[in-house]
Motif scaffolding. Structure first.
Motif, PDB file in Angstrom:
ATOM      1  N   PRO A 168       0.811  -1.217   0.000  1.00 10.09           N
ATOM      2  CA  PRO A 168       0.000   0.000   0.000  1.00 10.09           C
ATOM      3  C   PRO A 168       0.853   1.279   0.000  1.00 10.09           C
ATOM      4  O   PRO A 168       2.073   1.219   0.189  1.00 10.09           O
ATOM      5  N   VAL A 169       0.196   2.402  -0.177  1.00  8.12           N
ATOM      6  CA  VAL A 169       0.859   3.708  -0.250  1.00  8.12           C
ATOM      7  C   VAL A 169       1.730   3.985   0.981  1.00  8.12           C
ATOM      8  O   VAL A 169       2.779   4.624   0.882  1.00  8.12           O
ATOM      9  N   CYS A 170       1.308   3.460   2.147  1.00 11.98           N
ATOM     10  CA  CYS A 170       2.058   3.710   3.389  1.00 11.98           C
ATOM     11  C   CYS A 170       3.542   3.366   3.260  1.00 11.98           C
ATOM     12  O   CYS A 170       4.396   4.026   3.839  1.00 11.98           O
TER      13      CYS A 170
ATOM     14  N   GLY B 236       2.572  -1.994   6.721  1.00 13.57           N
ATOM     15  CA  GLY B 236       4.018  -2.159   6.631  1.00 13.57           C
ATOM     16  C   GLY B 236       4.833  -1.069   7.301  1.00 13.57           C
ATOM     17  O   GLY B 236       6.067  -1.135   7.326  1.00 13.57           O
ATOM     18  N   THR B 237       4.163  -0.076   7.874  1.00 11.88           N
ATOM     19  CA  THR B 237       4.877   1.029   8.512  1.00 11.88           C
ATOM     20  C   THR B 237       5.903   0.544   9.534  1.00 11.88           C
ATOM     21  O   THR B 237       7.046   0.991   9.556  1.00 11.88           O
ATOM     22  N   ILE B 241      10.010   1.555   9.657  1.00  7.78           N
ATOM     23  CA  ILE B 241      10.622   2.441  10.648  1.00  7.78           C
ATOM     24  C   ILE B 241      11.450   1.707  11.704  1.00  7.78           C
ATOM     25  O   ILE B 241      12.251   2.335  12.390  1.00  7.78           O
ATOM     26  N   CYS B 242      11.281   0.407  11.837  1.00  4.15           N
ATOM     27  CA  CYS B 242      12.035  -0.332  12.866  1.00  4.15           C
ATOM     28  C   CYS B 242      13.510  -0.429  12.473  1.00  4.15           C
ATOM     29  O   CYS B 242      13.830  -0.859  11.367  1.00  4.15           O
ATOM     30  N   PRO B 243      14.403  -0.043  13.371  1.00  4.59           N
ATOM     31  CA  PRO B 243      15.832  -0.026  13.017  1.00  4.59           C
ATOM     32  C   PRO B 243      16.440  -1.408  12.785  1.00  4.59           C
ATOM     33  O   PRO B 243      17.540  -1.495  12.266  1.00  4.59           O
ATOM     34  N   ASP B 268      11.250  -4.314   1.999  1.00  7.32           N
ATOM     35  CA  ASP B 268      10.062  -5.154   1.958  1.00  7.32           C
ATOM     36  C   ASP B 268       9.573  -5.337   3.398  1.00  7.32           C
ATOM     37  O   ASP B 268      10.255  -4.935   4.338  1.00  7.32           O
ATOM     38  N   SER B 269       8.421  -5.944   3.562  1.00  3.22           N
ATOM     39  CA  SER B 269       7.905  -6.164   4.907  1.00  3.22           C
ATOM     40  C   SER B 269       7.168  -7.489   5.006  1.00  3.22           C
ATOM     41  O   SER B 269       6.345  -7.818   4.153  1.00  3.22           O
ATOM     42  N   CYS B 270       7.448  -8.218   6.082  1.00  2.00           N
ATOM     43  CA  CYS B 270       6.761  -9.491   6.311  1.00  2.00           C
ATOM     44  C   CYS B 270       5.303  -9.255   6.700  1.00  2.00           C
ATOM     45  O   CYS B 270       4.545 -10.201   6.850  1.00  2.00           O
TER      46      CYS B 270
END
Ligand code: SF4
Ligand code: SF4
Lengths: 260, 342
Positions: A168-170, B236-237, B241-243, B268-270
């Protein structure tokens, strides 16, 4: 690539603002490269030279279908094209012009705005291409993002499938180091919307309006809840979703009802 | 480690002089948040910044960068031959702990060329901090550092006590030795010790993480996870942002016409649905709740098993940034059956 091997490509438009095709034309640095790498069979905004009979490898179609005559035209394009791509949010989801399609009968809505007899075309409810023909790929955006177009254009030239950001955009918003607007309870559609825009609006401190259409894994109940808890009425939030999510709204909201 | 003193009024002059080594970066205010930026106007430097929205990892594995270019005739060209040296000022202990964690991941088992290249040219000037209500580094023992920086500044009101942490740091300091005071008295030392005692007691958020891996293990099937899963936006924020989140994806941008193609690497994000989708269509973590569980298991359990310490460093970014209030503090409290605000 030698001339014989160049793919035959056509660009077409139905109801919309032509913003997607203009996005391609306005990227002058790339225009010649786009032209050089394919055989452009039709592109009305760019050239009067076109061949309506030729079969196409790929048809890029912008705009939604808002008149009966367009259905036939769209079918003809489909018939002669190996791959048909919905270009932009109107073609993909119905666009702004389908924002009120849930508000009762089309003809009474239409007549209230255009009380005089309409003679050019036979107007119908705005629908995306997919409502009438098989669409192979979607490249949403209002307008499309040129980089995302180019990424996929080059993939298509090599017979690879279209690939859209699967987030998503976030995600892009964080890459731009923005403070999240939702934290301030500003109804930003970022988590509901597919990325691809570089998070332009949040980067200018404006909430995302969802112009790239829905992100496939959106969590609407939670988004609604967090905003409703802060006294933003459902009606207002629903209106925001309706602006660009077009025919997808029904599906998204029905999941909501099932949950309740 | 050798120590010096630097009068506060010399700080900006000193930092500016470091431009002789490379770009000087530090936290600058952007609305309500802070961002690590290249400093051109030293009056903008925010010395009270606690957690720039993107942590140090943005220098070492940028959110998006090209790894190499390729042409139709089969030639490759490295896209990252060298990186301009950056001296990052204002880095707090928890972030340096995160940096040491990244070092383990990217320098040891599978040395990553791109990480190493960025790392080499990122010099760190640490700065002491006073925690706010979102910092919980003390609970993770990451509130203090003894390595991982080139120079370390401790704010002792009218001057900084400056530790030299590396030979690069020594170069940085010697560059303007005239601004520093070499005489450290026992009075200075006492002041420093007093300061540390005071500062370590300023943590308002204290989490008891005793037996967290076991708690994670035993609460894997708790119903409460489903509620958390329903709340998660899958935006996914948290991973951005997590270091210590370091996953990345890769995309090939084919060239058009005569342009070379390029391979791009991006974060990328899990937490994203597609993350655990494999060829053949199976998705190991189709459900949101499974993804949330994985994230917290990784931070508070799996990493301990693998590296002997949690992946979380207590920086508080997830607390400050998750729009639906899912974060390490919240999760540990929930799992321990403590009262949390909804
Ligand atoms: S501001 Fe909008 S796009 Fe950015 S992180 Fe928040 S919800 Fe997502
Ligand atoms: S899990 Fe949260 S508090 Fe821990 S290091 Fe990551 S962002 Fe910081």
């Amino acid at each position: 690539m030698d001339k014989e091997k160049k793919l035959k490509i056509g660009f077409y438009e139905f109801s919309g603002c032509a913003g997607d095709l203009l996005t391609i034309i306005h990227n002058e640095d790339y225009l010649l490269k786009v032209w050089n790498s394919a055989e452009i069979i039709s592109f009305r905004l760019a050239t009067s030279k076109r061949d309506e009979k030729a079969n196409l490898d790929i048809a890029f179609v912008e705009g939604s279908i808002t008149a009966e005559e367009q259905i036939e035209e769209l079918r003809k394009i489909r018939e002669k094209s190996r791959i048909l791509i919905a270009l932009g949010t109107c073609a993909s989801f119905g666009g702004l012009q389908s924002m009120y399609s849930h508000l009762g009968d089309f003809s009474s809505r239409f007549n209230s705005i255009y009380p005089h007899k309409f003679t050019i075309l036979k107007p119908i409810e705005s629908k995306p291409l997919e409502s009438y023909v098989k669409v192979d790929y979607f490249i949403p955006g209002c307008p499309i993002d040129f980089k995302l177009f180019l990424f996929n254009f080059t993939r298509l030239l090599r017979n690879l499938p279209v690939e859209l950001p699967s987030y998503p955009v976030c995600i892009e918003c964080k890459w731009q180091e923005n403070n999240c607007l939702l934290l301030k309870k500003i109804p930003c559609l970022g988590p509901l919307t597919r990325a691809g825009c570089q998070a332009r609006c949040p980067t200018h401190n404006l909430p995302c309006v969802g112009c790239f259409g829905p992100y496939e894994d959106l969590n609407l109940p939670s988004w609604l809840k967090t905003l409703q808890e802060n006294n933003i009425p459902f009606k207002e939030l629903e209106k925001k979703i309706r602006m660009f999510f077009g025919v997808k709204v029904k599906e998204i909201l029905s999941k909501l009802k099932n949950k309740k | 480690m050798k120590a010096y003193k630097l009068k506060k009024e010399y700080l900006k002059e000193y930092l500016k002089s470091l431009e002789d080594f490379g770009e000087v970066w530090g936290p600058i205010k952007k609305g309500e948040i802070d961002v690590y930026e290249k400093i051109t106007d030293y009056s903008l430097l925010n010395l009270n910044a606690l957690r720039p929205i993107l942590p140090l990892k943005k220098f070492l594995i940028p959110p998006k960068f090209n790894t190499f270019f390729y042409t139709k005739d089969g030639k490759y060209e490295n896209a990252l031959k060298e990186v301009k040296r950056k001296i990052v000022f204002g880095v707090h202990p928890c972030e340096i702990h995160a940096l040491l964690t990244l070092d383990r991941l990217y320098k040891e088992r599978y040395p990553d060329y791109y990480y190493l290249t960025h790392r080499k040219s990122t010099w760190i000037i640490a700065l002491s901090c006073v925690p706010d209500d979102k910092c919980f580094a003390r609970s993770l023992n990451t509130h203090f550092v003894e390595e991982g920086f080139d120079l370390g500044f401790t704010d002792l009101e009218d001057y900084y006590l400056v530790w030299v942490g590396s030979s690069e740091g020594d170069d940085l300091l010697r560059h303007r030795l005239d601004l520093f005071d070499e005489k450290i008295t026992s009075k200075d030392l006492n002041r420093y010790i007093e300061w540390r005692k005071w500062r370590d007691n300023q943590y308002q958020l204290n989490l008891d993480l005793t037996a967290m891996p076991d708690i994670m293990e035993l609460s894997y099937d708790l119903e409460i996870w489903n509620e958390i899963g329903e709340r998660c936006l899958s935006c996914g924020t948290c991973s951005m942002i997590c270091p210590t989140c370091t996953c990345f994806n890769i995309a090939d941008h084919l060239g058009i016409d005569d342009e070379p193609g390029r391979r791009e690497r991006f974060w990328d994000s899990c937490m994203l649905k597609i993350f655990a989708l494999v060829a053949g269509g199976h998705n190991f973590r189709e459900k949101r709740v499974d993804r949330v569980k994985l994230w917290y298991t990784h931070k508070l359990k799996a990493f301990i098993t693998e590296f002997g310490k949690p992946a979380c460093v207590g920086c508080g970014r997830c607390i400050a940034n998750c729009p639906v209030n899912i974060n390490v503090a919240e999760i540990t409290k929930i799992l321990k059956g403590e009262e949390v605000k909804k």
